[in-house]
Motif scaffolding. Structure first.
Motif, PDB file in Angstrom:
ATOM      1  N   LEU A 165      37.532  44.403  27.995  1.00 42.23           N
ATOM      2  CA  LEU A 165      37.969  44.882  29.301  1.00 42.23           C
ATOM      3  C   LEU A 165      39.424  44.488  29.487  1.00 42.23           C
ATOM      4  CD1 LEU A 165      37.395  46.085  32.123  1.00 42.23           C
ATOM      5  CD2 LEU A 165      36.693  43.781  32.847  1.00 42.23           C
ATOM      6  N   VAL A 166      40.283  45.471  29.673  1.00 37.22           N
ATOM      7  CA  VAL A 166      41.689  45.198  29.946  1.00 37.22           C
ATOM      8  C   VAL A 166      41.792  44.890  31.436  1.00 37.22           C
ATOM      9  CG1 VAL A 166      44.052  46.042  29.737  1.00 37.22           C
ATOM     10  CG2 VAL A 166      42.306  46.830  28.121  1.00 37.22           C
ATOM     11  N   ARG A 167      42.105  43.628  31.759  1.00 36.04           N
ATOM     12  CA  ARG A 167      42.076  43.196  33.158  1.00 36.04           C
ATOM     13  C   ARG A 167      43.112  42.116  33.404  1.00 36.04           C
ATOM     14  NH1 ARG A 167      40.009  38.113  33.143  1.00 36.04           N
ATOM     15  NH2 ARG A 167      38.283  37.552  31.747  1.00 36.04           N
ATOM     16  N   HIS A 168      43.339  41.821  34.685  1.00 37.56           N
ATOM     17  CA  HIS A 168      44.190  40.700  35.049  1.00 37.56           C
ATOM     18  C   HIS A 168      43.441  39.397  34.789  1.00 37.56           C
ATOM     19  CE1 HIS A 168      46.149  44.002  37.233  1.00 37.56           C
ATOM     20  NE2 HIS A 168      47.229  43.237  37.270  1.00 37.56           N
ATOM     21  N   ALA A 169      44.117  38.466  34.166  1.00 36.85           N
ATOM     22  CA  ALA A 169      43.502  37.182  33.859  1.00 36.85           C
ATOM     23  C   ALA A 169      43.200  36.417  35.136  1.00 36.85           C
ATOM     24  CB  ALA A 169      44.417  36.355  32.962  1.00 36.85           C
ATOM     25  N   ARG A 170      42.098  35.693  35.104  1.00 37.45           N
ATOM     26  CA  ARG A 170      41.732  34.837  36.239  1.00 37.45           C
ATOM     27  C   ARG A 170      42.343  33.448  36.096  1.00 37.45           C
ATOM     28  NH1 ARG A 170      37.069  37.777  34.645  1.00 37.45           N
ATOM     29  NH2 ARG A 170      36.626  39.420  36.154  1.00 37.45           N
ATOM     30  N   GLY A 171      42.805  33.141  34.881  1.00 37.97           N
ATOM     31  CA  GLY A 171      43.401  31.838  34.604  1.00 37.97           C
ATOM     32  C   GLY A 171      42.484  30.994  33.756  1.00 37.97           C
ATOM     33  N   GLY A 172      43.031  30.465  32.653  1.00 40.51           N
ATOM     34  CA  GLY A 172      42.232  29.619  31.791  1.00 40.51           C
ATOM     35  C   GLY A 172      41.602  30.321  30.613  1.00 40.51           C
ATOM     36  N   GLU A 173      41.664  31.647  30.552  1.00 40.29           N
ATOM     37  CA  GLU A 173      41.164  32.333  29.364  1.00 40.29           C
ATOM     38  C   GLU A 173      41.902  31.809  28.122  1.00 40.29           C
ATOM     39  OE1 GLU A 173      40.614  35.460  32.663  1.00 40.29           O
ATOM     40  OE2 GLU A 173      42.075  33.895  32.150  1.00 40.29           O
ATOM     41  N   GLU A 174      41.189  31.697  27.030  1.00 42.22           N
ATOM     42  CA  GLU A 174      41.771  31.148  25.810  1.00 42.22           C
ATOM     43  C   GLU A 174      42.187  32.264  24.853  1.00 42.22           C
ATOM     44  OE1 GLU A 174      39.087  28.360  24.089  1.00 42.22           O
ATOM     45  OE2 GLU A 174      39.498  26.819  25.605  1.00 42.22           O
ATOM     46  N   PHE A 175      43.407  32.141  24.344  1.00 41.68           N
ATOM     47  CA  PHE A 175      43.961  33.076  23.369  1.00 41.68           C
ATOM     48  C   PHE A 175      44.326  32.281  22.124  1.00 41.68           C
ATOM     49  CE2 PHE A 175      47.772  34.765  21.318  1.00 41.68           C
ATOM     50  CZ  PHE A 175      47.432  36.087  21.091  1.00 41.68           C
ATOM     51  N   THR A 176      43.838  32.717  20.972  1.00 46.80           N
ATOM     52  CA  THR A 176      44.151  32.051  19.707  1.00 46.80           C
ATOM     53  C   THR A 176      45.149  32.896  18.938  1.00 46.80           C
ATOM     54  OG1 THR A 176      41.917  31.113  19.635  1.00 46.80           O
ATOM     55  CG2 THR A 176      43.210  31.068  17.600  1.00 46.80           C
ATOM     56  N   ASP A 177      46.346  32.343  18.698  1.00 47.92           N
ATOM     57  CA  ASP A 177      47.379  33.134  18.026  1.00 47.92           C
ATOM     58  C   ASP A 177      47.146  33.143  16.521  1.00 47.92           C
ATOM     59  OD1 ASP A 177      48.404  30.779  16.927  1.00 47.92           O
ATOM     60  OD2 ASP A 177      50.122  30.682  18.266  1.00 47.92           O
TER      61      ASP A 177
END
Length: 228
Positions: free
Chosen positions: A124-136
């Protein structure tokens, strides 16, 4: 698997359009050089610098709306164009990635190539709520700030940063990739025509070069979900 944009994204960016292609059977090598060269020739034929292209300017406005300085943080298409013009060529990464990068240059819109098995769930392409984890790509984990648009899997995982800026390690194409979701997104006036044409060209290439099994859709506000 389902791919879609949130209602809030459509409300904030009503000119959004996405051409999406799902393909199975793209794991092996393929002779992409001719198709890559054809896309690059179209990009070289343009006289405008990337900053003058409305497709890029629209993404700059979107980045500013998310709170990012557009000349510091750029969408993937602008980053590719800048590197390509400076170096005269892009490094070869993977036949499928090389093909989609060249298509991105030709159309000046971001093109994401997502390993379906690596993601393993709805996006789902959405606005982040904050704290979502992204692994580069190096394995470093980043935490996303609220308000940034991301490709989200569930509540806690982000597979992109700054919408069309960077992809996660899990979603990237690798040697074991066999099934992919390709997403070309535009925000400019006339984006639906551009990304629809781009998706159609890529689908033809995938069928001709890999013999891939494909399906395709255009998400333009009237159609908002792609399921496969």
């Amino acid at each position: 698997m389902r791919f879609e944009h949130s209602d809030r994204v459509w409300e904030k960016f009503p000119s959004l359009a996405a051409g999406v292609v799902r393909a199975r059977g793209v794991g092996g090598p393929a002779p992409v050089s001719e198709a890559v060269s054809a896309f690059e020739k179209r990009a070289w034929a343009r006289v405008e610098a990337e900053g003058e292209l409305e497709s890029i300017r629209a993404w700059r406005r979107a980045f500013a709306a998310m709170g990012f300085k557009p000349t510091k943080h750029r969408c993937a298409a602008e980053s590719l164009l800048r590197r390509w013009r400076k170096e005269g060529a892009l490094p070869r990464v993977h036949p499928l990635v090389d093909l989609c990068n060249a298509a991105s240059l030709a159309y000046a819109v971001p093109v994401a190539v997502i390993d379906v098995a690596g993601v393993g769930g709805d996006l789902l392409v959405r606005h982040a709520r904050g704290g979502e984890e992204f692994t580069d790509l190096s394995g470093r984990v980043e935490r996303v700030e609220p308000g940034e648009v991301v490709y989200a899997q569930g509540e806690r995982v982000a597979h992109s940063r700054r919408w069309a800026g960077r992809q996660s390690a899990a979603s990237g194409v690798g040697p074991g990739t066999d099934e992919v979701l390709i997403v070309a997104e535009g925000l400019h006036e006339g984006a639906a025509g551009d990304v629809g044409e781009l998706a159609g060209e890529l689908e033809e290439c995938l069928s001709a070069l890999w013999g891939a099994h494909t399906s395709r859709a255009l998400l333009d506000g009237r159609t908002r979900t792609f399921e496969f």
